[in-house]
Design a protein around this motif. Structure first.
Motif, PDB file in Angstrom:
ATOM      1  N   PHE A 166       0.804  -1.216   0.000  1.00 26.98           N
ATOM      2  CA  PHE A 166       0.000   0.000   0.000  1.00 26.98           C
ATOM      3  C   PHE A 166       0.834   1.263   0.000  1.00 26.98           C
ATOM      4  CE2 PHE A 166       0.629  -1.444   4.305  1.00 26.98           C
ATOM      5  CZ  PHE A 166       1.062  -0.313   4.961  1.00 26.98           C
ATOM      6  N   GLY A 167       2.116   1.150   0.004  1.00 26.24           N
ATOM      7  CA  GLY A 167       2.971   2.325   0.025  1.00 26.24           C
ATOM      8  C   GLY A 167       4.371   1.978  -0.420  1.00 26.24           C
ATOM      9  N   VAL A 168       5.159   2.993  -0.570  1.00 24.82           N
ATOM     10  CA  VAL A 168       6.528   2.811  -1.044  1.00 24.82           C
ATOM     11  C   VAL A 168       7.470   3.376   0.004  1.00 24.82           C
ATOM     12  CG1 VAL A 168       8.157   3.440  -2.858  1.00 24.82           C
ATOM     13  CG2 VAL A 168       5.771   2.990  -3.429  1.00 24.82           C
ATOM     14  N   PRO A 169       8.512   2.706   0.365  1.00 26.01           N
ATOM     15  CA  PRO A 169       8.882   1.368  -0.089  1.00 26.01           C
ATOM     16  C   PRO A 169       8.216   0.284   0.753  1.00 26.01           C
ATOM     17  CG  PRO A 169      10.627   2.233   1.292  1.00 26.01           C
ATOM     18  CD  PRO A 169       9.562   3.315   1.186  1.00 26.01           C
ATOM     19  N   THR A 170       7.856  -0.797   0.114  1.00 25.21           N
ATOM     20  CA  THR A 170       7.353  -1.983   0.796  1.00 25.21           C
ATOM     21  C   THR A 170       8.157  -3.175   0.322  1.00 25.21           C
ATOM     22  OG1 THR A 170       5.101  -1.105   0.960  1.00 25.21           O
ATOM     23  CG2 THR A 170       5.350  -3.471   1.193  1.00 25.21           C
ATOM     24  N   LEU A 171       8.607  -3.984   1.253  1.00 25.44           N
ATOM     25  CA  LEU A 171       9.296  -5.231   0.947  1.00 25.44           C
ATOM     26  C   LEU A 171       8.416  -6.378   1.413  1.00 25.44           C
ATOM     27  CD1 LEU A 171      12.805  -4.280   2.376  1.00 25.44           C
ATOM     28  CD2 LEU A 171      12.079  -4.152  -0.007  1.00 25.44           C
ATOM     29  N   VAL A 172       8.433  -7.485   0.684  1.00 21.36           N
ATOM     30  CA  VAL A 172       7.728  -8.685   1.098  1.00 21.36           C
ATOM     31  C   VAL A 172       8.788  -9.747   1.364  1.00 21.36           C
ATOM     32  CG1 VAL A 172       6.000 -10.413   0.501  1.00 21.36           C
ATOM     33  CG2 VAL A 172       5.737  -8.074  -0.340  1.00 21.36           C
ATOM     34  N   VAL A 173       8.827 -10.232   2.602  1.00 28.36           N
ATOM     35  CA  VAL A 173       9.795 -11.255   3.004  1.00 28.36           C
ATOM     36  C   VAL A 173       9.016 -12.349   3.717  1.00 28.36           C
ATOM     37  CG1 VAL A 173      11.840 -11.770   4.394  1.00 28.36           C
ATOM     38  CG2 VAL A 173      11.635  -9.541   3.270  1.00 28.36           C
ATOM     39  N   GLY A 174       9.088 -13.543   3.192  1.00 29.83           N
ATOM     40  CA  GLY A 174       8.389 -14.658   3.832  1.00 29.83           C
ATOM     41  C   GLY A 174       6.899 -14.431   3.935  1.00 29.83           C
ATOM     42  N   GLY A 175       6.333 -13.719   2.972  1.00 30.16           N
ATOM     43  CA  GLY A 175       4.907 -13.440   2.989  1.00 30.16           C
ATOM     44  C   GLY A 175       4.503 -12.297   3.909  1.00 30.16           C
ATOM     45  N   GLU A 176       5.445 -11.716   4.597  1.00 33.76           N
ATOM     46  CA  GLU A 176       5.175 -10.582   5.502  1.00 33.76           C
ATOM     47  C   GLU A 176       5.573  -9.275   4.826  1.00 33.76           C
ATOM     48  OE1 GLU A 176       3.709 -10.649   8.459  1.00 33.76           O
ATOM     49  OE2 GLU A 176       3.617 -12.836   8.556  1.00 33.76           O
ATOM     50  N   LEU A 177       4.766  -8.241   5.041  1.00 32.22           N
ATOM     51  CA  LEU A 177       5.059  -6.919   4.490  1.00 32.22           C
ATOM     52  C   LEU A 177       5.896  -6.102   5.469  1.00 32.22           C
ATOM     53  CD1 LEU A 177       1.566  -5.900   3.078  1.00 32.22           C
ATOM     54  CD2 LEU A 177       3.495  -6.876   1.835  1.00 32.22           C
ATOM     55  N   ASP A 187      17.391 -14.425   9.518  1.00 33.26           N
ATOM     56  CA  ASP A 187      16.846 -15.350  10.508  1.00 33.26           C
ATOM     57  C   ASP A 187      15.318 -15.332  10.447  1.00 33.26           C
ATOM     58  OD1 ASP A 187      16.208 -16.970  12.645  1.00 33.26           O
ATOM     59  OD2 ASP A 187      16.994 -15.599  14.175  1.00 33.26           O
ATOM     60  N   PRO A 188      14.722 -16.119   9.539  1.00 40.50           N
ATOM     61  CA  PRO A 188      13.256 -16.124   9.401  1.00 40.50           C
ATOM     62  C   PRO A 188      12.514 -16.484  10.686  1.00 40.50           C
ATOM     63  CG  PRO A 188      14.280 -17.242   7.546  1.00 40.50           C
ATOM     64  CD  PRO A 188      15.369 -16.976   8.555  1.00 40.50           C
ATOM     65  N   ALA A 189      13.179 -17.129  11.641  1.00 40.80           N
ATOM     66  CA  ALA A 189      12.530 -17.493  12.899  1.00 40.80           C
ATOM     67  C   ALA A 189      12.123 -16.269  13.713  1.00 40.80           C
ATOM     68  CB  ALA A 189      13.449 -18.390  13.725  1.00 40.80           C
ATOM     69  N   LEU A 190      12.661 -15.096  13.382  1.00 38.83           N
ATOM     70  CA  LEU A 190      12.251 -13.877  14.087  1.00 38.83           C
ATOM     71  C   LEU A 190      10.744 -13.647  13.973  1.00 38.83           C
ATOM     72  CD1 LEU A 190      15.097 -11.375  13.096  1.00 38.83           C
ATOM     73  CD2 LEU A 190      14.694 -12.420  15.337  1.00 38.83           C
ATOM     74  N   LEU A 191      10.169 -14.091  12.857  1.00 36.51           N
ATOM     75  CA  LEU A 191       8.728 -13.913  12.667  1.00 36.51           C
ATOM     76  C   LEU A 191       7.909 -14.821  13.577  1.00 36.51           C
ATOM     77  CD1 LEU A 191       8.559 -13.592   8.781  1.00 36.51           C
ATOM     78  CD2 LEU A 191       8.526 -11.762  10.484  1.00 36.51           C
ATOM     79  N   ASP A 192       8.544 -15.852  14.146  1.00 32.35           N
ATOM     80  CA  ASP A 192       7.853 -16.776  15.046  1.00 32.35           C
ATOM     81  C   ASP A 192       7.914 -16.332  16.505  1.00 32.35           C
ATOM     82  OD1 ASP A 192       7.309 -18.431  12.860  1.00 32.35           O
ATOM     83  OD2 ASP A 192       9.213 -19.485  13.086  1.00 32.35           O
ATOM     84  N   ASP A 193       8.613 -15.245  16.774  1.00 37.16           N
ATOM     85  CA  ASP A 193       8.736 -14.743  18.139  1.00 37.16           C
ATOM     86  C   ASP A 193       7.347 -14.352  18.661  1.00 37.16           C
ATOM     87  OD1 ASP A 193       9.047 -12.264  20.062  1.00 37.16           O
ATOM     88  OD2 ASP A 193      10.945 -13.376  20.131  1.00 37.16           O
ATOM     89  N   PRO A 194       6.989 -14.750  19.872  1.00 39.10           N
ATOM     90  CA  PRO A 194       5.673 -14.425  20.423  1.00 39.10           C
ATOM     91  C   PRO A 194       5.370 -12.923  20.429  1.00 39.10           C
ATOM     92  CG  PRO A 194       6.757 -16.045  21.804  1.00 39.10           C
ATOM     93  CD  PRO A 194       7.761 -15.596  20.780  1.00 39.10           C
ATOM     94  N   GLU A 195       6.367 -12.113  20.677  1.00 34.61           N
ATOM     95  CA  GLU A 195       6.133 -10.660  20.698  1.00 34.61           C
ATOM     96  C   GLU A 195       5.753 -10.152  19.314  1.00 34.61           C
ATOM     97  OE1 GLU A 195       5.836  -6.716  22.274  1.00 34.61           O
ATOM     98  OE2 GLU A 195       5.515  -8.746  22.998  1.00 34.61           O
ATOM     99  N   PHE A 196       6.375 -10.693  18.278  1.00 32.38           N
ATOM    100  CA  PHE A 196       6.014 -10.312  16.916  1.00 32.38           C
ATOM    101  C   PHE A 196       4.556 -10.685  16.646  1.00 32.38           C
ATOM    102  CE2 PHE A 196       5.670 -11.150  12.339  1.00 32.38           C
ATOM    103  CZ  PHE A 196       6.050  -9.908  11.850  1.00 32.38           C
TER     104      PHE A 196
END
Length: 99
Positions: free
Chosen positions: A49-60, A76-85
């Motif tokens: 929806f805006g610039v710049p936007t990156l898509v990594v592992g399906g996350e914007l 480290d893609p596991a960062l997206l699995d962190d409970p706080e995220f």
């Protein structure tokens, strides 16, 4: 580098790096226009929806200030699995793009 890309003159540094001599011809090429349309449609489908936007592992990752985090997720893609995220991404949104 945060430069404009709205004219052949503005695109000259990028064109030089890519070995494109005739910027106007490249911009006018039907294949280039078709690819731009495809990229635009794919971005909208991904929720960009805006610039710049990156898509990594399906996350914007939106905004220049998100680049460091996007790079960290690439490393480290596991960062997206962190409970706080997960908690933060589940917060209510202040605005939603209309469809």
């Amino acid at each position: 580098e945060g430069r404009a890309g709205d004219s052949p003159q503005a695109l000259a540094p990028v064109a030089a790096r890519l070995g494109i001599d005739d910027i106007a011809a490249a911009i006018a090429a039907p294949a280039v226009k078709a690819r731009l349309r495809e990229n635009f449609e794919a971005a909208v489908a991904d929720g960009v929806f805006g610039v710049p936007t990156l898509v990594v592992g399906g996350e914007l990752f939106w905004g220049e200030d998100a680049h460091d985090f996007a790079e960290a997720v690439l490393a480290d893609p596991a960062l997206l699995d962190d409970p706080e995220f997960g908690r933060v991404t589940a917060l209510p949104r202040a605005a939603v793009r209309g469809g």
